[in-house]
Design a protein around this motif. Sequence first.
Motif, PDB file in Angstrom:
ATOM      1  N   GLY A  58     -67.903  31.853   5.849  1.00  0.00           N
ATOM      2  CA  GLY A  58     -66.893  32.877   5.384  1.00  0.00           C
ATOM      3  C   GLY A  58     -67.649  34.144   4.922  1.00  0.00           C
TER       4      GLY A  58
ATOM      5  N   PRO B  46     -69.356  31.774  11.408  1.00  0.00           N
ATOM      6  CA  PRO B  46     -68.575  31.927  10.331  1.00  0.00           C
ATOM      7  C   PRO B  46     -68.425  30.572   9.258  1.00  0.00           C
TER       8      PRO B  46
ATOM      9  N   GLY C 184     -69.127  36.876   7.142  1.00  0.00           N
ATOM     10  CA  GLY C 184     -69.452  37.905   8.338  1.00  0.00           C
ATOM     11  C   GLY C 184     -69.024  39.302   7.498  1.00  0.00           C
ATOM     12  N   ALA C 185     -67.848  39.175   7.524  1.00  0.00           N
ATOM     13  CA  ALA C 185     -66.853  40.550   6.752  1.00  0.00           C
ATOM     14  C   ALA C 185     -67.344  40.770   5.512  1.00  0.00           C
ATOM     15  N   CYS C 186     -67.540  39.857   4.846  1.00  0.00           N
ATOM     16  CA  CYS C 186     -68.052  39.932   3.324  1.00  0.00           C
ATOM     17  C   CYS C 186     -69.334  40.712   3.271  1.00  0.00           C
TER      18      CYS C 186
ATOM     19  N   GLY D 289     -73.193  45.605   9.383  1.00  0.00           N
ATOM     20  CA  GLY D 289     -72.124  44.643   9.748  1.00  0.00           C
ATOM     21  C   GLY D 289     -72.528  43.913  10.842  1.00  0.00           C
ATOM     22  N   ASP D 290     -71.740  43.399  11.755  1.00  0.00           N
ATOM     23  CA  ASP D 290     -72.062  42.556  12.618  1.00  0.00           C
ATOM     24  C   ASP D 290     -73.221  43.050  13.732  1.00  0.00           C
TER      25      ASP D 290
ATOM     26  N   ARG E 107     -58.390  29.133  16.713  1.00  0.00           N
ATOM     27  CA  ARG E 107     -57.845  29.458  15.319  1.00  0.00           C
ATOM     28  C   ARG E 107     -56.317  30.136  15.569  1.00  0.00           C
TER      29      ARG E 107
HETATM   30  C1  LIG Z   1     -63.928  32.444  14.018  1.00  0.00           C
HETATM   31  C2  LIG Z   1     -64.414  33.496  12.976  1.00  0.00           C
HETATM   32  C3  LIG Z   1     -64.078  33.339  11.739  1.00  0.00           C
HETATM   33  C4  LIG Z   1     -64.542  34.115  10.813  1.00  0.00           C
HETATM   34  N1  LIG Z   1     -64.361  34.224   9.613  1.00  0.00           N
HETATM   35  C5  LIG Z   1     -64.668  35.195   8.595  1.00  0.00           C
HETATM   36  C6  LIG Z   1     -64.312  34.686   7.217  1.00  0.00           C
HETATM   37  O1  LIG Z   1     -63.689  33.802   6.629  1.00  0.00           O
HETATM   38  N2  LIG Z   1     -65.019  35.523   6.259  1.00  0.00           N
HETATM   39  C7  LIG Z   1     -65.699  36.667   6.757  1.00  0.00           C
HETATM   40  O2  LIG Z   1     -66.183  37.494   5.755  1.00  0.00           O
HETATM   41  N3  LIG Z   1     -65.932  36.822   7.898  1.00  0.00           N
HETATM   42  C8  LIG Z   1     -65.433  36.128   8.971  1.00  0.00           C
HETATM   43  N4  LIG Z   1     -65.655  36.245  10.323  1.00  0.00           N
HETATM   44  C9  LIG Z   1     -66.717  37.387  10.622  1.00  0.00           C
HETATM   45  C10 LIG Z   1     -65.958  38.782  10.548  1.00  0.00           C
HETATM   46  O3  LIG Z   1     -65.029  38.795  11.566  1.00  0.00           O
HETATM   47  C11 LIG Z   1     -66.899  39.895  11.200  1.00  0.00           C
HETATM   48  O4  LIG Z   1     -68.135  39.686  10.279  1.00  0.00           O
HETATM   49  C12 LIG Z   1     -66.518  41.181  10.735  1.00  0.00           C
HETATM   50  O5  LIG Z   1     -65.436  41.415  11.774  1.00  0.00           O
HETATM   51  C13 LIG Z   1     -67.511  42.116  11.375  1.00  0.00           C
HETATM   52  O6  LIG Z   1     -67.373  43.452  10.838  1.00  0.00           O
HETATM   53  P1  LIG Z   1     -68.081  44.731  11.707  1.00  0.00           P
HETATM   54  O7  LIG Z   1     -67.082  46.004  11.228  1.00  0.00           O
HETATM   55  O8  LIG Z   1     -69.183  44.632  11.450  1.00  0.00           O
HETATM   56  O9  LIG Z   1     -67.615  44.581  13.136  1.00  0.00           O
HETATM   57  P2  LIG Z   1     -66.366  44.359  14.188  1.00  0.00           P
HETATM   58  O10 LIG Z   1     -65.424  43.878  13.291  1.00  0.00           O
HETATM   59  O11 LIG Z   1     -66.731  43.717  15.451  1.00  0.00           O
HETATM   60  O12 LIG Z   1     -66.039  46.090  14.464  1.00  0.00           O
HETATM   61  C14 LIG Z   1     -66.524  46.900  15.285  1.00  0.00           C
HETATM   62  C15 LIG Z   1     -65.525  47.809  15.920  1.00  0.00           C
HETATM   63  O13 LIG Z   1     -66.421  48.588  16.771  1.00  0.00           O
HETATM   64  C16 LIG Z   1     -65.664  48.756  17.731  1.00  0.00           C
HETATM   65  N5  LIG Z   1     -66.361  49.471  18.747  1.00  0.00           N
HETATM   66  C17 LIG Z   1     -67.453  48.722  19.650  1.00  0.00           C
HETATM   67  N6  LIG Z   1     -68.144  49.298  20.485  1.00  0.00           N
HETATM   68  C18 LIG Z   1     -67.546  50.729  20.431  1.00  0.00           C
HETATM   69  C19 LIG Z   1     -67.645  52.055  20.661  1.00  0.00           C
HETATM   70  N7  LIG Z   1     -68.586  52.288  21.801  1.00  0.00           N
HETATM   71  N8  LIG Z   1     -66.787  53.050  20.469  1.00  0.00           N
HETATM   72  C20 LIG Z   1     -65.958  53.116  19.395  1.00  0.00           C
HETATM   73  N9  LIG Z   1     -65.741  51.524  18.841  1.00  0.00           N
HETATM   74  C21 LIG Z   1     -66.523  50.762  19.321  1.00  0.00           C
HETATM   75  C22 LIG Z   1     -65.038  47.341  18.280  1.00  0.00           C
HETATM   76  O14 LIG Z   1     -63.822  47.460  19.165  1.00  0.00           O
HETATM   77  C23 LIG Z   1     -64.582  46.748  16.842  1.00  0.00           C
HETATM   78  O15 LIG Z   1     -63.043  47.445  16.470  1.00  0.00           O
HETATM   79  C24 LIG Z   1     -65.083  35.381  11.022  1.00  0.00           C
HETATM   80  C25 LIG Z   1     -65.618  35.496  12.526  1.00  0.00           C
HETATM   81  C26 LIG Z   1     -65.144  34.466  13.512  1.00  0.00           C
HETATM   82  C27 LIG Z   1     -65.312  34.840  14.975  1.00  0.00           C
END
Ligand SMILES: Cc1cc2nc3c(=O)[nH]c(=O)nc-3n(C[C@H](O)[C@H](O)[C@H](O)COP(=O)(O)OP(=O)(O)OC[C@H]3O[C@@H](n4cnc5c(N)ncnc54)[C@H](O)[C@@H]3O)c2cc1C
Length: 215
Positions: free
Chosen positions: A123, A120, A125-127, A112-113, A10
């Motif tokens: 779209g 994805p 994951g983040a939602c 979250g994740d 991407r």
């Molecule tokens: C190709 C692709 C396309 C996508 N398109 C979309 C889309 O169109 N729409 C949508 O809604 N979602 C999309 N997503 C998904 C979205 O990016 C994720 O679902 C979202 O970022 C999850 O958020 P999170 O906060 O749960 O996890 P993350 O974003 O992974 O955040 C976790 C954070 O914790 C930190 N961390 C980890 N371990 C530790 C630790 N021990 N101490 C402190 N910090 C730590 C990490 O560094 C990270 O910053 C896409 C993903 C991909 C790969």
Amino acid sequence: MRYSGYTCWRAVIANVGDEPPGATETWGAAGRVGVIPLTQQRIYWFACINAPANDEEFKRFKVKDLYEHFRHYHAPIPGILRQTKDSALLQNDIYDLKPLKKFAYGNVLLLGDAAHATTPNMGQGACQAIEDAVVLAEELKRHGSYHQAFPAFEQRRLRRTRDIVRQSRAIGQAAQLENSLLIAARDLLLRAMPAALRSKQFEKLYTVDFKGAAF
Ligand SMILES: Cc1cc2nc3c(=O)[nH]c(=O)nc-3n(C[C@H](O)[C@H](O)[C@H](O)COP(=O)(O)OP(=O)(O)OC[C@H]3O[C@@H](n4cnc5c(N)ncnc54)[C@H](O)[C@@H]3O)c2cc1C
């Protein structure tokens, strides 16, 4: 974690065309390409190709390799690939998490994740991570303690996130078909699917179980 069977590149690039392209997703035997116009004259695009996990050849892929791979796809795909710089490319193999049976473990809660990483393709994951945050805030406000709030969160979030992970994985499998007979059957089915059924699926996605609590 489960590997999806495809890897994804991407990038966000400047739109040098006169008109911003429409948002499209193109499915073909060589792979899938999505193009999404952004604000400030920019374009986000992604491309997915079936591949073994951690494939060394695909890891070395540059923009010119992607261009060669997709040059027979319709406009504006080849042009957009040509305009992309190697330094803007991000590549990740796509994994999801097999739906868990629990999110709450005593005083630890997964969200979250960490709880429901999904492919994805919808779209979502983040939602879903954002929905988690809203539901958790509601339940903490309602119960005042994590003892009740975490299991209540789990009860509200398990099924919805599980369904999205499964549906998204299935969409990815359909979108990444390579066999021409299966592709023809898929395309026929999609064209025959009544619009009402399609919008019903979206309705389910957009109907969120928020209790409307103000916080
Ligand atoms: C190709 C692709 C396309 C996508 N398109 C979309 C889309 O169109 N729409 C949508 O809604 N979602 C999309 N997503 C998904 C979205 O990016 C994720 O679902 C979202 O970022 C999850 O958020 P999170 O906060 O749960 O996890 P993350 O974003 O992974 O955040 C976790 C954070 O914790 C930190 N961390 C980890 N371990 C530790 C630790 N021990 N101490 C402190 N910090 C730590 C990490 O560094 C990270 O910053 C896409 C993903 C991909 C790969």
